[in-house]
Design an enzyme around this catalytic site. Structure first.
Site, PDB file in Angstrom:
ATOM      1  N   LYS A  35     -36.774   3.485   0.667  1.00 55.88           N
ATOM      2  CA  LYS A  35     -35.700   4.454   0.970  1.00 55.88           C
ATOM      3  C   LYS A  35     -34.575   3.829   1.781  1.00 55.88           C
ATOM      4  CE  LYS A  35     -38.252   7.482   3.298  1.00 55.88           C
ATOM      5  NZ  LYS A  35     -39.619   7.068   3.096  1.00 55.88           N
ATOM      6  N   ARG A 106     -38.633  16.399   5.745  1.00 54.14           N
ATOM      7  CA  ARG A 106     -39.981  15.937   5.430  1.00 54.14           C
ATOM      8  C   ARG A 106     -40.978  17.088   5.417  1.00 54.14           C
ATOM      9  NH1 ARG A 106     -39.093  10.035   7.297  1.00 54.14           N
ATOM     10  NH2 ARG A 106     -41.029   9.015   6.793  1.00 54.14           N
ATOM     11  N   ARG A 140     -44.681  -5.940   5.280  1.00 55.02           N
ATOM     12  CA  ARG A 140     -43.272  -5.699   5.651  1.00 55.02           C
ATOM     13  C   ARG A 140     -42.959  -6.241   7.048  1.00 55.02           C
ATOM     14  NH1 ARG A 140     -40.571   0.270   5.541  1.00 55.02           N
ATOM     15  NH2 ARG A 140     -41.989   0.764   7.269  1.00 55.02           N
ATOM     16  N   ARG A 173     -43.949  -3.113  12.191  1.00 53.12           N
ATOM     17  CA  ARG A 173     -44.019  -1.795  12.816  1.00 53.12           C
ATOM     18  C   ARG A 173     -45.476  -1.435  13.116  1.00 53.12           C
ATOM     19  NH1 ARG A 173     -40.141   2.384   9.556  1.00 53.12           N
ATOM     20  NH2 ARG A 173     -42.020   3.643   9.752  1.00 53.12           N
ATOM     21  N   ARG A 184     -49.927   8.168   6.984  1.00 53.69           N
ATOM     22  CA  ARG A 184     -48.542   8.551   6.651  1.00 53.69           C
ATOM     23  C   ARG A 184     -48.453   9.026   5.219  1.00 53.69           C
ATOM     24  NH1 ARG A 184     -45.723   3.178   8.020  1.00 53.69           N
ATOM     25  NH2 ARG A 184     -43.798   4.127   7.310  1.00 53.69           N
TER      26      ARG A 184
HETATM   27  P1  AMP Z   1     -39.483   6.163   8.544  1.00 58.52           P
HETATM   28  O1  AMP Z   1     -38.740   5.019   9.143  1.00 58.52           O
HETATM   29  O2  AMP Z   1     -38.641   7.044   7.706  1.00 58.52           O
HETATM   30  O3  AMP Z   1     -40.759   5.742   7.858  1.00 58.52           O
HETATM   31  O4  AMP Z   1     -39.937   7.061   9.784  1.00 58.52           O
HETATM   32  C1  AMP Z   1     -40.760   6.521  10.802  1.00 58.52           C
HETATM   33  C2  AMP Z   1     -41.446   7.633  11.545  1.00 58.52           C
HETATM   34  O5  AMP Z   1     -40.473   8.463  12.173  1.00 58.52           O
HETATM   35  C3  AMP Z   1     -42.280   8.581  10.690  1.00 58.52           C
HETATM   36  O6  AMP Z   1     -43.578   8.095  10.420  1.00 58.52           O
HETATM   37  C4  AMP Z   1     -42.310   9.808  11.595  1.00 58.52           C
HETATM   38  O7  AMP Z   1     -43.185   9.625  12.678  1.00 58.52           O
HETATM   39  C5  AMP Z   1     -40.896   9.823  12.152  1.00 58.52           C
HETATM   40  N1  AMP Z   1     -39.977  10.575  11.270  1.00 58.52           N
HETATM   41  C6  AMP Z   1     -39.003  10.084  10.466  1.00 58.52           C
HETATM   42  N2  AMP Z   1     -38.365  11.070   9.822  1.00 58.52           N
HETATM   43  C7  AMP Z   1     -38.932  12.219  10.239  1.00 58.52           C
HETATM   44  C8  AMP Z   1     -38.739  13.584   9.944  1.00 58.52           C
HETATM   45  N3  AMP Z   1     -37.814  13.987   9.045  1.00 58.52           N
HETATM   46  N4  AMP Z   1     -39.526  14.497  10.575  1.00 58.52           N
HETATM   47  C9  AMP Z   1     -40.431  14.130  11.473  1.00 58.52           C
HETATM   48  N5  AMP Z   1     -40.701  12.857  11.791  1.00 58.52           N
HETATM   49  C10 AMP Z   1     -39.962  11.905  11.177  1.00 58.52           C
END
Ligand code: AMP
Length: 236
Positions: A35, A106, A140, A173, A184
């Site tokens: 993404k 989400r 990653r 990460r 996740r």
């Molecule tokens: P990402 O970088 O998009 O994988 O997001 C990393 C982490 O941030 C996720 O695993 C969640 O803990 C948090 N996160 C990101 N976007 C959201 C969202 N829309 N709602 C809640 N938590 C989020």
């Protein structure tokens, strides 16, 4: 395959003759589907802001709130409570006439919130099987300075642990450990899939196969954007 990933840079693909007119694009998909990389390409190619929920949360990860710190949830692969995320996203999309919003909504509650704030006209979902997600995420590595993403198997940096673009350190990460990745993915299935089911009945919804190289996936995405009806595009 590694070369194909490395040689291609989204910046080389900038298309000065195509611009989107008032396009509000959502980019969704499971963790590790690409993404963030693809949203960056959309942003650079069409010169529209890239709003990343994950990035907004990372920037505020250690802020103490009534719900605790965002990092308490992020490190476990849990969703951060809606009021915190909604507030951050609201601030960015409120007056924006165009953007690519990635990683939000989400869950259905966030989706309903977003609907009250702005109108989305393109929803792009990247599909990737769970097995491939696990492979991608555990390899990653991310630059702690500029955020460029590498993959030690498919698109490794020239020098191990060092960013090709800015020379910053690469890190893994905490939530890219196999147990957190699995969790996740479960969260995605239970909380985010219902969002997609609601969107898929609407015009502007498209699913993209996210297997293959970064460039292959980008070509698929770009073709769906170019296919927008002519009256929604303008030429500069
Ligand atoms: P990402 O970088 O998009 O994988 O997001 C990393 C982490 O941030 C996720 O695993 C969640 O803990 C948090 N996160 C990101 N976007 C959201 C969202 N829309 N709602 C809640 N938590 C989020």
């Amino acid at each position: 395959m590694a070369d194909a990933h490395k040689k291609w840079k989204s910046h080389d693909q900038r298309e000065p003759h195509v611009s989107l007119n008032n396009k509000k694009i959502l980019l969704m998909g499971p963790p590790g589907c690409g993404k963030s990389t693809q949203a960056h390409s959309i942003s650079v190619t069409y010169n529209i802001p890239h709003i990343s929920a994950g990035r907004l949360l990372k920037d505020t990860r250690d802020v103490e709130t009534e719900y605790g710190r965002p990092s308490d949830y992020m490190e476990r692969g849990e969703l951060v409570p809606n009021p915190l995320v909604n507030r951050l996203v609201h601030f960015r999309v409120n007056d924006a006439t165009e953007f690519v919003l990635e990683g939000y909504p989400r869950n259905v509650s966030q989706q309903e919130y977003l609907e009250g704030v702005t109108e989305i006209n393109r929803m792009i979902v990247l599909d990737l099987p769970e097995r491939e997600i696990l492979e991608r995420l555990t390899a990653r590595r991310i630059c702690e300075d500029c955020g460029t993403i590498f993959n030690n198997d498919f698109s490794p940096p020239e020098k191990a642990g060092v960013c090709d673009r800015c020379g910053g350190n690469l890190y893994r990460r905490k939530d890219d450990r196999p147990d957190a990745v699995k969790h996740r993915f479960e969260v995605y299935e239970h909380r985010t899939r219902p969002v997609l089911e609601r969107y898929q009945k609407r015009p502007g919804f498209v699913r993209i196969d996210a297997t293959g190289t970064t460039r292959e996936v980008w070509e698929r995405i770009r073709s769906t954007i170019v296919e927008l009806p002519a009256q929604t595009r303008s030429t500069v």
